[in-house]
Design a protein around this motif. Sequence first.
Motif, PDB file in Angstrom:
ATOM      1  N   MET A 327      12.135  13.710 -49.531  1.00  0.00           N
ATOM      2  CA  MET A 327      11.031  12.805 -49.248  1.00  0.00           C
ATOM      3  C   MET A 327      11.055  12.344 -47.788  1.00  0.00           C
ATOM      4  SD  MET A 327       9.165  12.536 -51.928  1.00  0.00           S
ATOM      5  CE  MET A 327       8.214  11.073 -51.601  1.00  0.00           C
ATOM      6  N   GLU A 328      12.268  12.192 -47.235  1.00  0.00           N
ATOM      7  CA  GLU A 328      12.362  11.831 -45.823  1.00  0.00           C
ATOM      8  C   GLU A 328      11.815  12.947 -44.929  1.00  0.00           C
ATOM      9  OE1 GLU A 328      15.737  11.031 -42.374  1.00  0.00           O
ATOM     10  OE2 GLU A 328      16.287  11.745 -44.383  1.00  0.00           O
ATOM     11  N   GLN A 329      12.100  14.197 -45.277  1.00  0.00           N
ATOM     12  CA  GLN A 329      11.630  15.315 -44.464  1.00  0.00           C
ATOM     13  C   GLN A 329      10.110  15.440 -44.488  1.00  0.00           C
ATOM     14  OE1 GLN A 329      13.583  17.071 -42.454  1.00  0.00           O
ATOM     15  NE2 GLN A 329      15.335  15.841 -43.162  1.00  0.00           N
ATOM     16  N   PHE A 330       9.481  14.989 -45.566  1.00  0.00           N
ATOM     17  CA  PHE A 330       8.017  15.061 -45.696  1.00  0.00           C
ATOM     18  C   PHE A 330       7.358  13.703 -45.492  1.00  0.00           C
ATOM     19  CE2 PHE A 330       9.394  18.914 -47.752  1.00  0.00           C
ATOM     20  CZ  PHE A 330       8.405  19.834 -47.436  1.00  0.00           C
ATOM     21  N   SER A 331       8.040  12.825 -44.731  1.00  0.00           N
ATOM     22  CA  SER A 331       7.484  11.517 -44.339  1.00  0.00           C
ATOM     23  C   SER A 331       7.057  10.687 -45.551  1.00  0.00           C
ATOM     24  CB  SER A 331       6.293  11.714 -43.381  1.00  0.00           C
ATOM     25  OG  SER A 331       6.691  12.452 -42.244  1.00  0.00           O
ATOM     26  N   TRP A 332       7.835  10.754 -46.588  1.00  0.00           N
ATOM     27  CA  TRP A 332       7.602   9.969 -47.808  1.00  0.00           C
ATOM     28  C   TRP A 332       6.208  10.202 -48.385  1.00  0.00           C
ATOM     29  CZ3 TRP A 332      11.868   7.867 -49.794  1.00  0.00           C
ATOM     30  CH2 TRP A 332      12.934   7.632 -48.942  1.00  0.00           C
ATOM     31  N   ASN A 333       5.806  11.444 -48.381  1.00  0.00           N
ATOM     32  CA  ASN A 333       4.523  11.820 -48.989  1.00  0.00           C
ATOM     33  C   ASN A 333       4.677  11.866 -50.510  1.00  0.00           C
ATOM     34  OD1 ASN A 333       1.998  12.747 -49.567  1.00  0.00           O
ATOM     35  ND2 ASN A 333       2.264  14.760 -48.618  1.00  0.00           N
ATOM     36  N   PRO A 334       3.914  11.074 -51.262  1.00  0.00           N
ATOM     37  CA  PRO A 334       4.080  11.076 -52.726  1.00  0.00           C
ATOM     38  C   PRO A 334       3.746  12.417 -53.374  1.00  0.00           C
ATOM     39  CG  PRO A 334       2.816   9.154 -51.995  1.00  0.00           C
ATOM     40  CD  PRO A 334       2.927  10.052 -50.825  1.00  0.00           C
ATOM     41  N   VAL A 418      23.042   7.760 -47.295  1.00  0.00           N
ATOM     42  CA  VAL A 418      21.765   8.473 -47.359  1.00  0.00           C
ATOM     43  C   VAL A 418      20.596   7.498 -47.243  1.00  0.00           C
ATOM     44  CG1 VAL A 418      20.276   9.865 -48.847  1.00  0.00           C
ATOM     45  CG2 VAL A 418      22.700  10.414 -48.646  1.00  0.00           C
ATOM     46  N   ILE A 419      20.693   6.356 -47.916  1.00  0.00           N
ATOM     47  CA  ILE A 419      19.592   5.384 -47.876  1.00  0.00           C
ATOM     48  C   ILE A 419      19.425   4.810 -46.472  1.00  0.00           C
ATOM     49  CG2 ILE A 419      18.848   3.135 -48.713  1.00  0.00           C
ATOM     50  CD1 ILE A 419      20.005   3.822 -51.419  1.00  0.00           C
TER      51      ILE A 419
END
Length: 511
Positions: A327-334, A418-419
């Motif tokens: 999700m981080e790699q995809f800018s938190w895209n749902p 990680v967080i």
Amino acid sequence: GHMAAVCLCFISSHFSSRQKMAAVPESGDNRESAGRSSERGVHQAETLGFYEAKEESNKHAGQKRNLSDLSLLRFISAELTRGYLLEHNEAKYKERREKVYTCLRIPRELEKLMFFGFFLCLDAFLYLFTLLPLRVLLALMRFITLPCCGLSDGRLLQPAQVCDILKAVIMIICFVMMHYVDYSMMYHLIRGQSVIKLYIIYNMLEVADRLFSSFGQDILDALYWTATEPKKKKRAHIGVIPHFFMAVLYVFLHTILVMVQATTLNVAFNSHNKSLLTIMMSNNFVEIKGSVFKKFEKNNLFQMSNSDIRERFNNYVLLLIVCLRNMEQFSWNPDHLWVLFPDVCMVIASEMAVDVVKHAFITKFNDITADVYSEYRASLAFDLVSSRQKNAYTDYSDTVSRRMGFIPLPLAVLLSRVITSSTKIQGALAIVSLLVFYFGLIALKVLNSIVLLGKSCQYVKEAKMEEKLFQTPPANTPGKFAKKPASKAKSPQVSCVGNPVEIQSECLQAF
């Protein structure tokens, strides 16, 4: 001629008298002859009429057997019309039916144990993030206000407070050390390997994780006891500082190992053809071959059940880490979360299916009933209830670690790393959101603990183990160890199985 006629009359009268005696047997002989006649009838039915009874053979002794009776048509007719009664072996068929019912009950009973064990692990895991910081804060306040309040019992800090401070310091040091480990470099290094090599690496990591978990709790227990051991006793250790460095080194190495596991799983999720993920999932089915066809006692099955609970919780945490990194790699895209959702469900479903099949066939081959899982659940519940007493001799999270081999410190350090690397706290709104999230975790921990304590009391009461709660563990004299029977296992993980009342007495002796 006259003499010959007399002899013939004598012989005929002798045979007639013998026949009359045979015709009027005693009551016991009559029953035996009736039984033999019925058996001959059964044998005649079982042999399709090709063997006649003795009376019929004597009756037709002078007649030649008709070969038409042995014709192919009669054989086919007998095969089509013959019957049999299953009630002649009633016990056997009842046993087979009970085995089928046991296999049908295994999924439900096993998942009840897994569900209860999962929340036990979750309670110990949330403790490190919620109540442990507050307990450490109270311990530091006690230490600061010590000149004003004075020593109440001759100790600067209580043993539980010392253990809490040690846990917190170990977590902080390992968390700082993990910042020098480059996750991105590790990801690309693992991604450049071949599929077969990654499959071998993942299997080696699983074995190493179990070895680390089995030895890691001993290292932590040695540190806790060395730091809180009464000073009156003779020193028989290398010191607190060496034990502390050993514990830090262990937690750091175990954290890196779990990080490599999560990275390998992340590579499998991001591969184009999903071949690595399929191979890693098929690795779960290898467990069936390695465990189903072995002889298992209740002790071994309890140990395997605890290992399965720990493995399932570890897999959930690893999946959470993989989702956070993606999700981080995809800018938190749902939308990307729904892309990961089928793979996550596939991994969880395969793990549950393997556990159900494995336990179903183990119980079938070893004649173990499904009620044994209720005994296992009562044993875990007893640990929780006993740790809440005033005379408790260990923390509940440490009890879970010893029983299941679940050590939450490495997972907690990795998840924190990680967080913090995936999210950024900027502005007042982010700080307020962080505080709300933290209080939400505390509320979840308290609610989970209350529900677990209530269910544990219910399970202990159903197993009739309340009287064991009020028994104190036997105290060993200095320099001597408590004598235990040779047949008892050394570890509570193995010995605490069987009759629920005997289980906990062995646990108390083991501790």
